[in-house]
Write a protein that holds these residues in place. Structure first.
Motif, PDB file in Angstrom:
ATOM      1  N   UNK A 175      45.438  41.191  43.383  1.00  0.00           N
ATOM      2  CA  UNK A 175      46.101  42.513  43.196  1.00  0.00           C
ATOM      3  C   UNK A 175      46.725  43.242  44.528  1.00  0.00           C
ATOM      4  N   UNK A 176      47.566  44.111  44.581  1.00  0.00           N
ATOM      5  CA  UNK A 176      48.045  44.616  45.752  1.00  0.00           C
ATOM      6  C   UNK A 176      48.222  46.304  45.213  1.00  0.00           C
ATOM      7  N   UNK A 177      48.676  46.774  45.900  1.00  0.00           N
ATOM      8  CA  UNK A 177      48.712  48.320  45.875  1.00  0.00           C
ATOM      9  C   UNK A 177      49.460  48.920  44.671  1.00  0.00           C
ATOM     10  N   UNK A 178      50.405  47.876  43.759  1.00  0.00           N
ATOM     11  CA  UNK A 178      51.229  48.294  42.870  1.00  0.00           C
ATOM     12  C   UNK A 178      50.894  47.638  41.551  1.00  0.00           C
ATOM     13  N   UNK A 179      50.320  46.677  41.690  1.00  0.00           N
ATOM     14  CA  UNK A 179      50.133  45.972  40.493  1.00  0.00           C
ATOM     15  C   UNK A 179      48.945  44.779  40.500  1.00  0.00           C
ATOM     16  N   UNK A 180      48.434  44.347  39.612  1.00  0.00           N
ATOM     17  CA  UNK A 180      47.347  43.243  39.687  1.00  0.00           C
ATOM     18  C   UNK A 180      47.602  42.238  38.519  1.00  0.00           C
ATOM     19  N   UNK A 181      47.233  41.350  38.869  1.00  0.00           N
ATOM     20  CA  UNK A 181      47.349  39.852  37.921  1.00  0.00           C
ATOM     21  C   UNK A 181      46.281  38.955  37.652  1.00  0.00           C
ATOM     22  N   UNK A 182      45.974  38.672  36.517  1.00  0.00           N
ATOM     23  CA  UNK A 182      44.680  37.716  36.231  1.00  0.00           C
ATOM     24  C   UNK A 182      45.411  36.600  36.001  1.00  0.00           C
ATOM     25  N   UNK A 183      44.920  35.425  36.794  1.00  0.00           N
ATOM     26  CA  UNK A 183      45.367  33.925  36.287  1.00  0.00           C
ATOM     27  C   UNK A 183      44.007  33.012  35.687  1.00  0.00           C
ATOM     28  N   UNK A 184      44.599  32.115  35.203  1.00  0.00           N
ATOM     29  CA  UNK A 184      43.563  31.576  34.352  1.00  0.00           C
ATOM     30  C   UNK A 184      43.779  30.005  34.600  1.00  0.00           C
ATOM     31  N   UNK A 185      42.723  29.069  35.045  1.00  0.00           N
ATOM     32  CA  UNK A 185      43.189  27.899  35.097  1.00  0.00           C
ATOM     33  C   UNK A 185      41.984  26.920  34.125  1.00  0.00           C
ATOM     34  N   UNK A 186      42.540  25.965  33.389  1.00  0.00           N
ATOM     35  CA  UNK A 186      41.476  25.286  32.560  1.00  0.00           C
ATOM     36  C   UNK A 186      41.529  23.856  33.014  1.00  0.00           C
ATOM     37  N   UNK A 187      40.428  23.185  32.931  1.00  0.00           N
ATOM     38  CA  UNK A 187      40.684  21.666  33.631  1.00  0.00           C
ATOM     39  C   UNK A 187      39.321  21.101  32.822  1.00  0.00           C
ATOM     40  N   UNK A 246      24.106   7.386  32.330  1.00  0.00           N
ATOM     41  CA  UNK A 246      24.486   9.020  32.047  1.00  0.00           C
ATOM     42  C   UNK A 246      25.844   8.922  31.944  1.00  0.00           C
ATOM     43  N   UNK A 247      26.585   9.796  31.056  1.00  0.00           N
ATOM     44  CA  UNK A 247      28.100  10.100  30.966  1.00  0.00           C
ATOM     45  C   UNK A 247      28.136  11.535  30.503  1.00  0.00           C
ATOM     46  N   UNK A 248      29.355  12.024  30.940  1.00  0.00           N
ATOM     47  CA  UNK A 248      29.290  13.213  30.514  1.00  0.00           C
ATOM     48  C   UNK A 248      30.972  13.959  30.847  1.00  0.00           C
ATOM     49  N   UNK A 249      31.252  14.904  30.108  1.00  0.00           N
ATOM     50  CA  UNK A 249      32.553  15.740  30.175  1.00  0.00           C
ATOM     51  C   UNK A 249      32.307  17.230  30.501  1.00  0.00           C
ATOM     52  N   UNK A 250      33.189  17.665  31.469  1.00  0.00           N
ATOM     53  CA  UNK A 250      32.879  18.876  31.917  1.00  0.00           C
ATOM     54  C   UNK A 250      34.299  19.843  31.518  1.00  0.00           C
ATOM     55  N   UNK A 251      34.115  20.671  30.542  1.00  0.00           N
ATOM     56  CA  UNK A 251      35.342  21.430  30.242  1.00  0.00           C
ATOM     57  C   UNK A 251      35.041  22.819  30.851  1.00  0.00           C
ATOM     58  N   UNK A 252      35.829  23.169  31.837  1.00  0.00           N
ATOM     59  CA  UNK A 252      35.720  24.478  32.947  1.00  0.00           C
ATOM     60  C   UNK A 252      37.024  25.286  32.838  1.00  0.00           C
TER      61      UNK A 252
END
Length: 122
Positions: free
Chosen positions: A37-49, A24-30
């Motif tokens: 977030x804190x009390x003043x702002x929030x941030x969304x981070x994204x990471x692909x591998x 078996x052999x395969x590739x995983x795209x994730x």
């Protein structure tokens, strides 16, 4: 220890008269997302591998509907910016029960070894 190993190999060799082997052999795209977030702002981070895996397996028939399925699989899932680099080898010993031609139930134990982690974190 050698005697036990020899007996196990001899037992598996007698079963392998009716056996199948494969690879078996395969590739995983994730993509991982996280929100900080804190009390003043929030941030969304994204990471692909992209990861990959490969392995070999055998299917040793004991009866028409029951078989043993030993496998050896290697998994590599890199995440370069974090300590979550995953390299591991998995060795499951699965038992297979066939229900007709299209349904197969697999169950059994598995051993894994995690290695090659970034910063020595396991």
């Amino acid at each position: 220890m050698r005697k036990t190993l020899f007996i196990c190999m001899l037992f598996l060799a007698t079963l392998s008269v009716n056996a199948q082997f494969g690879a078996r052999i395969g590739v995983d795209f994730a993509k991982a997302k996280g929100t900080a977030s804190d009390s003043y702002e929030s941030a969304t981070e994204s990471e692909s591998y992209t990861g990959y895996y490969f392995g070999i397996f055998g299917k040793l028939y004991i009866s028409e509907n029951f078989s043993l399925r030993p496998e050896v699989n290697y998994y590599h899932f890199p995440k370069e910016e974090s300590a979550n680099l995953v390299d591991h080898v998995q060795v499951p010993l699965l038992f297979s029960v066939d229900f007709g031609d299209s349904i197969e139930l697999l169950f059994g134990p598995s051993a894994s070894y995690l290695f090659n982690t970034k910063d020595g974190v396991k």
